[in-house]
Write a protein that holds these residues in place. Structure first.
Motif, PDB file in Angstrom:
ATOM      1  N   TYR A 131     -48.827  61.917   4.404  1.00  0.00           N
ATOM      2  CA  TYR A 131     -47.386  61.645   4.450  1.00  0.00           C
ATOM      3  C   TYR A 131     -46.784  61.966   5.831  1.00  0.00           C
ATOM      4  CZ  TYR A 131     -42.447  62.636   3.206  1.00  0.00           C
ATOM      5  OH  TYR A 131     -41.088  62.705   3.160  1.00  0.00           O
ATOM      6  N   VAL A 137     -40.474  71.227   3.645  1.00  0.00           N
ATOM      7  CA  VAL A 137     -41.601  71.128   2.709  1.00  0.00           C
ATOM      8  C   VAL A 137     -42.568  72.295   2.934  1.00  0.00           C
ATOM      9  CG1 VAL A 137     -43.693  69.826   2.161  1.00  0.00           C
ATOM     10  CG2 VAL A 137     -41.522  68.634   2.406  1.00  0.00           C
ATOM     11  N   CYS A 182     -52.077  61.049  -0.768  1.00  0.00           N
ATOM     12  CA  CYS A 182     -51.563  60.093   0.211  1.00  0.00           C
ATOM     13  C   CYS A 182     -51.011  60.841   1.420  1.00  0.00           C
ATOM     14  CB  CYS A 182     -50.456  59.279  -0.467  1.00  0.00           C
ATOM     15  SG  CYS A 182     -49.613  58.150   0.627  1.00  0.00           S
ATOM     16  N   CYS A 232     -49.583  65.962   2.637  1.00  0.00           N
ATOM     17  CA  CYS A 232     -49.939  64.823   1.785  1.00  0.00           C
ATOM     18  C   CYS A 232     -49.094  64.837   0.527  1.00  0.00           C
ATOM     19  CB  CYS A 232     -51.406  64.917   1.374  1.00  0.00           C
ATOM     20  SG  CYS A 232     -52.538  64.803   2.761  1.00  0.00           S
ATOM     21  N   LYS A 233     -48.831  63.659   0.018  1.00  0.00           N
ATOM     22  CA  LYS A 233     -48.269  63.581  -1.328  1.00  0.00           C
ATOM     23  C   LYS A 233     -49.443  63.642  -2.291  1.00  0.00           C
ATOM     24  CE  LYS A 233     -44.163  60.980  -0.179  1.00  0.00           C
ATOM     25  NZ  LYS A 233     -43.382  59.757  -0.351  1.00  0.00           N
ATOM     26  N   GLU A 245     -45.876  63.696 -11.643  1.00  0.00           N
ATOM     27  CA  GLU A 245     -44.936  64.104 -10.609  1.00  0.00           C
ATOM     28  C   GLU A 245     -45.634  64.222  -9.251  1.00  0.00           C
ATOM     29  OE1 GLU A 245     -41.736  67.759 -10.204  1.00  0.00           O
ATOM     30  OE2 GLU A 245     -43.563  68.008 -11.371  1.00  0.00           O
ATOM     31  N   GLU A 246     -44.939  63.772  -8.211  1.00  0.00           N
ATOM     32  CA  GLU A 246     -45.504  63.913  -6.869  1.00  0.00           C
ATOM     33  C   GLU A 246     -45.219  65.312  -6.343  1.00  0.00           C
ATOM     34  OE1 GLU A 246     -44.259  61.000  -4.011  1.00  0.00           O
ATOM     35  OE2 GLU A 246     -45.100  59.348  -5.166  1.00  0.00           O
ATOM     36  N   THR A 247     -46.230  65.913  -5.780  1.00  0.00           N
ATOM     37  CA  THR A 247     -46.031  67.212  -5.183  1.00  0.00           C
ATOM     38  C   THR A 247     -46.621  67.135  -3.776  1.00  0.00           C
ATOM     39  OG1 THR A 247     -46.731  69.513  -5.317  1.00  0.00           O
ATOM     40  CG2 THR A 247     -48.109  67.957  -6.454  1.00  0.00           C
ATOM     41  N   PHE A 248     -46.594  68.236  -3.048  1.00  0.00           N
ATOM     42  CA  PHE A 248     -47.150  68.209  -1.695  1.00  0.00           C
ATOM     43  C   PHE A 248     -48.362  69.112  -1.593  1.00  0.00           C
ATOM     44  CE2 PHE A 248     -42.612  67.249  -0.999  1.00  0.00           C
ATOM     45  CZ  PHE A 248     -42.757  66.009  -0.412  1.00  0.00           C
TER      46      PHE A 248
END
Length: 206
Positions: A203, A19, A201, A132-133, A68-71
């Motif tokens: 992670y 990631v 969030c 984090c998400k 969409e979830e990203t970082f």
């Protein structure tokens, strides 16, 4: 002997490093960092709030891309601070940056894993990165504001990004590149600002 938790932590470390490496702005940094340990953050409250945020926005007609979830990334000097964010979440009033929005009404988080601090890392420095998400939601591009009358969260949006972030010129100072690659994330409901935006969030801590 087979130690599942070791196995798990090494694959978690690989996930985390993948990631991070896919999120470098400057690929020459690829070999510049060593990561030693990854800890999965399992906070059911934050996960369920992230999901609830996504469901609410989906109901409000957001596109899949917006949901969409990203970082995104935070850097801390010591483990206590990193752990605290994992327990209490990323809260408003935690940022010294104010160029994209009022730090009292939203939070800042880095888009790139190699620009986590206004000053470049020196050799031998270590720290804790919280991956984090993030669900960006509706993103508004704003011009940087260096005045003390801070930009407020934009109604109908969830996130501000800097105007110049897509083409951070190579001559840009590290500090500017850092500021331009921040997300300013907020959650406003009924006219008041959430203390902790649900769309971030924690992670993995690495």
């Amino acid at each position: 002997g087979f130690h599942p938790e070791l196995e798990e932590s090494s694959s978690l470390l690989q996930t985390a490093v993948a990631v991070l490496q896919s999120s470098y702005l400057d690929s020459t940094f690829q070999d510049g960092f060593q990561y030693s340990q990854a800890i999965l953050v399992e906070n059911d409250v934050f996960l369920s709030e992230l999901k609830a945020f996504a469901q609410a926005k989906e109901a409000a007609g957001y596109s899949q891309e917006e949901l969409e979830e990203t970082f995104a990334f935070l850097l801390f000097d010591n483990e206590e601070e990193a752990k605290e964010v994992c327990q209490t979440g990323l809260r408003v009033n935690s940022s010294s940056i104010s160029t994209l929005g009022d730090p009292a009404k939203g939070v800042y988080i880095s888009k790139y894993a190699d620009y986590l601090h206004p000053r470049p890392w020196y050799h031998g420095k270590s720290g804790y990165i919280v991956i984090c998400k993030l669900i960006k939601g509706k993103v508004k591009v704003v011009s940087e504001n260096y005045t003390t009358s801070y930009t407020c969260p934009s109604p109908g949006y969830d996130c501000h990004v800097a105007l110049s972030r897509n083409n951070v010129p190579p001559k840009t100072s590290h500090c500017q590149a850092f500021e331009q690659s921040q997300y300013y994330v907020y959650e406003v409901s009924g006219g008041s600002t959430a203390e902790r935006p649900r769309q971030i969030c924690p992670y993995i801590v690495i």
